[in-house]
Design an enzyme around this catalytic site. Sequence first.
Site, PDB file in Angstrom:
ATOM      1  N   GLY A 157      -3.016   9.052 -22.916  1.00  0.00           N
ATOM      2  CA  GLY A 157      -4.378   9.572 -23.731  1.00  0.00           C
ATOM      3  C   GLY A 157      -5.655   8.118 -23.614  1.00  0.00           C
ATOM      4  N   TYR A 201      -5.211  17.400 -17.282  1.00  0.00           N
ATOM      5  CA  TYR A 201      -6.077  17.837 -16.181  1.00  0.00           C
ATOM      6  C   TYR A 201      -5.460  18.307 -15.270  1.00  0.00           C
ATOM      7  CZ  TYR A 201      -8.467  13.877 -13.601  1.00  0.00           C
ATOM      8  OH  TYR A 201      -8.518  12.374 -13.415  1.00  0.00           O
ATOM      9  N   LYS A 256      -3.423  14.790  -9.695  1.00  0.00           N
ATOM     10  CA  LYS A 256      -2.547  15.142 -10.877  1.00  0.00           C
ATOM     11  C   LYS A 256      -1.780  16.295 -10.681  1.00  0.00           C
ATOM     12  CE  LYS A 256      -2.409  10.381 -11.738  1.00  0.00           C
ATOM     13  NZ  LYS A 256      -1.648   9.504 -11.747  1.00  0.00           N
ATOM     14  N   ASP A 282       0.667  -1.058  -0.138  1.00  0.00           N
ATOM     15  CA  ASP A 282       0.126   0.065   0.116  1.00  0.00           C
ATOM     16  C   ASP A 282       0.815   1.319   0.031  1.00  0.00           C
ATOM     17  OD1 ASP A 282      -1.716   1.979   0.808  1.00  0.00           O
ATOM     18  OD2 ASP A 282      -3.096   1.242   1.918  1.00  0.00           O
TER      19      ASP A 282
END
Length: 404
Positions: A204, A162, A177, A84
């Site tokens: 993409g 984004y 991000k 994790d």
Amino acid sequence: MDDIALPGLPVPPPMGASALPAGTYDGSLVLVTGGGTGLGKAIAAEFARLGADLLIVSRRERHLAPARAELAKLGTRVSSAVCDIRDPERVSQVFDAHALPDVLVNNAAANFPVATEDMSPNAWQAVVDITLTGTFLMTREFGRRHLAAGTPGSVIDVGASYAWTGGPGFAHSAAAKAGVESLVRTLAVEWGPYGIQVNGLVPGLMLHEDMTDDIRGNLARAVTDANPAGAGTGSGPGDGRAAIGGGRRDRDSTDGRHAENDGSGGVGGSGRHAENGESGGVGRHAENGRGGGGAGNGPADGGARDGDGLDGQHAGGGRGGHDGGGEGGRRGGTADALGRRQPALRVGAPRELGWAATFLASPYARFITGHTLVVDGANWQRRDLVAPPVTPVRDQLGGGPFTG
């Protein structure tokens, strides 16, 4: 455009081809988080083809065992670790138990669509902890050990477009991000003097077999919306799901803590679907982080196979290609329909992302650092001459009026 045959971008070289000389990574160890499925495994495969030994990390052993077997067929040594990445102690243990990797690919992330006003604090925390904090913890451990040893290294962070544009419907992931993108630029400067490169990589739309049912349904609806009669999709009217194929839904989370994506998202649609190469899914399936995860509505590190097809039988990404059929394969109509939504007039192949990663970490890219390479056929830069009507995010996600 329907009356004119436009060529689009050429399809990539076939499965098994490499962008660099054979043996480029001989004697190197490459660690890939989320390397058990999807785009993470596709990246790992391309390093293996060039001679690298692999250390793949996932939160679940059931995703690692099949990946070890598939990747080992490429003639490389494959190790794995259940980890994790939010747990700094466990991250340190993984590094203690293996040789120091020469390359770190931070591919694991988390995401699911939800209107910001509906997002629970736990949903926000889950995505940010996995995507941003997990990337930081892995990178910090890698960097500290190389600094102490006085050895060079390379870090590649898988991002999303984004991070630059904002991500309506994905506020948690877009913010995380953006933080990852900032880490790329910051650490490239901090660690450059010590011989450590840090770069980013943005995928993409790339189809593969580890996509969840929700992502497949999302893409099928994108095709059906554009072609209600179902022509060319391999399906009947009103149902494009059959054209996408099987897949699996992996739903073991009730509170968003397991909203993890081992890179098997890697897809987006258009319109009400996410157009960022990071996610898919339909908002009505993501309930405030409860039962939502990965790039759809279940932990997207689930899945059975690598759509990049290590044996060459499942290559996707060309015009007419698909994760289940190769360029010109039996489900080509769906990939072709999705490709028409891209400036490239085709979707990407996971191996294209792998080739980009192998270049960025290679000796041929030693003067490239602090850069983010976008592998999406210019889709993120696409703009319409006339903006389409605004549809609120809540409506795109099927959420209905906000009631508080």
